[in-house]
Design an enzyme around this catalytic site. Structure first.
Site, PDB file in Angstrom:
ATOM      1  N   TYR A  77       0.877  -1.169   0.000  1.00 52.00           N
ATOM      2  CA  TYR A  77       0.000   0.000   0.000  1.00 52.00           C
ATOM      3  C   TYR A  77       0.915   1.220   0.000  1.00 52.00           C
ATOM      4  O   TYR A  77       2.023   1.163  -0.529  1.00 52.00           O
ATOM      5  CB  TYR A  77      -0.934  -0.106   1.218  1.00 52.00           C
ATOM      6  CG  TYR A  77      -2.036   0.906   1.330  1.00 52.00           C
ATOM      7  CD1 TYR A  77      -2.801   1.287   0.225  1.00 52.00           C
ATOM      8  CD2 TYR A  77      -2.342   1.474   2.565  1.00 52.00           C
ATOM      9  CE1 TYR A  77      -3.827   2.210   0.354  1.00 52.00           C
ATOM     10  CE2 TYR A  77      -3.377   2.395   2.699  1.00 52.00           C
ATOM     11  CZ  TYR A  77      -4.106   2.761   1.592  1.00 52.00           C
ATOM     12  OH  TYR A  77      -5.123   3.665   1.717  1.00 52.00           O
TER      13      TYR A  77
ATOM     14  N   LYS B  98      -5.602  -1.538  -2.636  1.00 51.96           N
ATOM     15  CA  LYS B  98      -6.708  -1.330  -1.701  1.00 51.96           C
ATOM     16  C   LYS B  98      -7.378  -2.651  -1.350  1.00 51.96           C
ATOM     17  O   LYS B  98      -7.688  -2.928  -0.184  1.00 51.96           O
ATOM     18  CB  LYS B  98      -7.750  -0.380  -2.311  1.00 51.96           C
ATOM     19  CG  LYS B  98      -7.344   1.067  -2.322  1.00 51.96           C
ATOM     20  CD  LYS B  98      -7.407   1.675  -0.936  1.00 51.96           C
ATOM     21  CE  LYS B  98      -7.042   3.146  -1.000  1.00 51.96           C
ATOM     22  NZ  LYS B  98      -7.108   3.798   0.314  1.00 51.96           N
TER      23      LYS B  98
ATOM     24  N   GLU C 265     -11.617   5.748  -5.937  1.00 53.60           N
ATOM     25  CA  GLU C 265     -10.249   5.921  -5.453  1.00 53.60           C
ATOM     26  C   GLU C 265      -9.433   6.803  -6.406  1.00 53.60           C
ATOM     27  O   GLU C 265      -9.362   6.542  -7.615  1.00 53.60           O
ATOM     28  CB  GLU C 265      -9.561   4.550  -5.328  1.00 53.60           C
ATOM     29  CG  GLU C 265      -8.183   4.593  -4.721  1.00 53.60           C
ATOM     30  CD  GLU C 265      -8.185   4.979  -3.249  1.00 53.60           C
ATOM     31  OE1 GLU C 265      -7.185   5.565  -2.784  1.00 53.60           O
ATOM     32  OE2 GLU C 265      -9.183   4.694  -2.554  1.00 53.60           O
TER      33      GLU C 265
END
Length: 572
Positions: free
Chosen positions: A110, A183, A254
């Site tokens: 991430y 994600k 996103e």
């Protein structure tokens, strides 16, 4: 999940894996492959004799082996690519490794490493993962989703980006698929969303990144980013296709550009179950940290003044949720009174109502020109952060500007001169873009600052005290939110549900001890996600939005949390 290779009920953590494939086809599928962990009986039944080494091992030894390989990789991008390779070979092994080392590996799968992986996508491309939708071929959209192989009741999440506002690095074209994949890795590792109940999507609408367009390696559509009516029609087709094909899924937006992010959320939030992590997820985790910090100051939330430096999508999203909290719990009786507690700063300085460039979602935070006419400033047409600190004296300073070092020593010391416990959150990612470092903030305030950051920072030793620095990472919110929504099959995601998530997160810390962090650590992420999920599901039920009754919320949440263990295998 229907497949020519296997069958499995992904709606429960207990579903057996019924494998139709045989031989090398079993080994080539990351869902069915477990490598050397297949027992002798399973190898015989699945046609694997002679295709793996003789010794049968267990998952723990496999984790040790791939972790040793991981530690021998010297660069962050190399570690990311190594983990991607593990996931492409053996999904259970990947998630077991990740969940066992979550605090260490989260910055790899991430932020911040995912940014480099996105930039290098076309160069490091190996195995495609996700759904790639081109604005040049909208007629193929439904086919693309059907080819992914999931049915209407088998999808809890669709994470989508158009890649215009990726992290702090801007337009990254088709490489944005990696942020959606990242994600979903966090959704699974942190909250137990089954990895086969989520779809990562990139909307390839072109790119304005000339470096990508001029590269022979670039894998996306080779034209400038499409905007306007054609873009809106493509987005509308996407939303309605998702709603029709996956009626129980939450649509997670996103890294859209600032204008589109707010526009899309406003347009669709009352129509479908949808959530924007950059706006609502960021706001929720920051609100949780603010609530914890406000408890330490001894003042109620409504007594604080908030300065948002870099008031774009994320910054205004934070302000909106804090404003709502003031209205819900404080002394403010009207929205106007709540808005008066905020000072929003953008590229042209403090938002003032005579600035024509302000976007609709920013304009409510603009100050009236008459309010600031008496301020002592160098340029009335560009009121700086330093001007705001000196004249308005805010007690909470939030940075979402991506301007590294913007919270200078002079500004912080000025704030500390009138505020006993200044709340200062340099939230911009990556680390190089943080508005200040925790070490500097604590030094400049004699250890009095209450700090949370966007990027991970190590503890700071100051005046004999070790300060643990809270990371306001959206991973503390969005996995639990998604799990709660999926468990109760919520029809919508409301501001009440977002606030419930923030309050649940804030309730998990005790920030009164000197040096204690304002938020839980990443090592507690599974427990955090479960706690947030329960709060979100209960709030959805209170608002009449839960389509699945909550007879035993804790047990229902627990039952939905997939564990990375090898399930029983049945050869069929």
């Amino acid at each position: 999940m229907p497949s020519q290779d296997y069958e499995q009920d992904t709606s429960t953590r207990f579903g057996p894996l019924r494998i139709k494939a045989r031989g090398r086809a079993v080994m080539s599928n990351p869902t069915t492959n477990r490598g050397t962990a297949f027992t002798i009986e399973e190898r015989k039944a699945l046609g694997l004799i002679g295709l793996v080494p003789s010794q049968v091992t267990n998952l723990e030894n496999q984790v040790r082996r791939v972790y040793e390989q991981y530690t021998r990789t010297s660069t962050r991008l190399g570690k990311y690519l190594h983990l991607s390779g593990v996931r492409d070979r053996n999904e259970v092994l990947f998630y077991r490794l990740l969940t066992s080392n979550l605090e260490e590996m989260l910055p790899i799968v991430y932020t911040p490493t995912i940014g480099e992986a996105i930039e290098r996508f076309s160069h490091e491309f190996s195995r495609p993962r996700g759904v790639f939708l081109s604005i040049d071929h909208p007629e193929s959209m439904a086919d693309a989703f059907r080819n992914f192989g999931l049915g209407p009741d088998e999808v809890d999440l669709v994470v989508v980006t158009d890649s215009e506002g990726i992290l702090g690095i801007g337009d990254q074209g088709i490489g944005g698929i990696q942020i959606a994949v990242g994600k979903l890795s966090v959704y699974t590792a942190a909250a137990g969303i089954h990895p086969r109940r989520a779809i990562p999507v990139v909307l390839d609408v072109g790119t304005d990144n000339l470096g990508l367009l001029s590269s022979e390696m670039y894998l996306g559509e080779r034209h400038a980013r499409v905007r306007g009516e054609k873009y809106d029609e493509f987005l509308d087709l996407f939303v309605h296709t998702v709603r029709e094909m996956f009626p129980n899924a939450m649509l997670h937006w996103e890294d859209f550009g600032t204008t589109n992010a707010h526009r899309m959320l406003t347009k669709y939030r009352d129509e479908i179950c949808t959530f924007n992590d950059d706006i609502q997820g960021t706001a929720a985790v920051v609100l949780a940290a603010i609530l914890a910090a406000v408890d330490v100051t001894g003042l109620v939330l409504d007594d604080h003044k908030v300065c948002v430096f870099g008031a774009g999508s994320a910054g205004v999203g934070i302000a909106n949720l804090v404003r709502d909290a003031m209205l819900r719990t404080g002394a403010s009786e009207t929205e106007e009174e709540a808005y008066s507690r905020f000072y929003a700063i953008g590229i042209n300085g403090l938002y003032v109502d005579d600035q024509p460039e302000l976007l609709p979602f920013q304009r409510p935070y603009a100050r009236r020109r008459a309010e600031v006419e008496h301020w002592a400033v160098a340029d009335p047409n560009h009121i700086t952060l330093e001007d705001v600190i000196r004249n308005a004296k805010p007690t909470i300073l939030i940075g979402t500007s991506t301007r590294g070092g913007a919270f200078s020593r002079h500004i912080v010391e000025e704030m500390a001169s009138y505020c006993a416990r200044p709340i200062i959150f340099p939230l911009s990612n990556p680390t190089s873009r943080a508005e200040a470092t925790p070490a500097d903030l604590l030094t400049w305030t004699d250890g009095r600052a209450l700090v949370a950051t966007g990027s991970p920072f190590g503890p700071v030793d100051y005046d004999g005290i070790r300060y643990q620095i809270a990371q306001a990472n959206n991973a503390l919110i969005f996995p639990g939110l998604g799990l709660g929504v999926a468990t109760c099959r919520a029809e919508r995601v409301t501001e009440g549900m977002i606030a419930a998530a923030a309050e649940a997160l804030a309730s998990m810390v005790n920030a009164y001890r000197q040096g204690a962090p304002l938020l839980p650590t990443m090592s507690d992420l599974r427990m955090v996600s479960a706690t947030v999920a329960v709060a979100v599901a209960k709030q959805a039920e209170r608002e009449g939005l839960a389509r699945e009754p909550l007879t035993d919320p804790i047990q229902q949440i627990y039952n939905r949390m997939w564990q990375p263990v090898y399930p029983p295998v049945e050869a069929i």
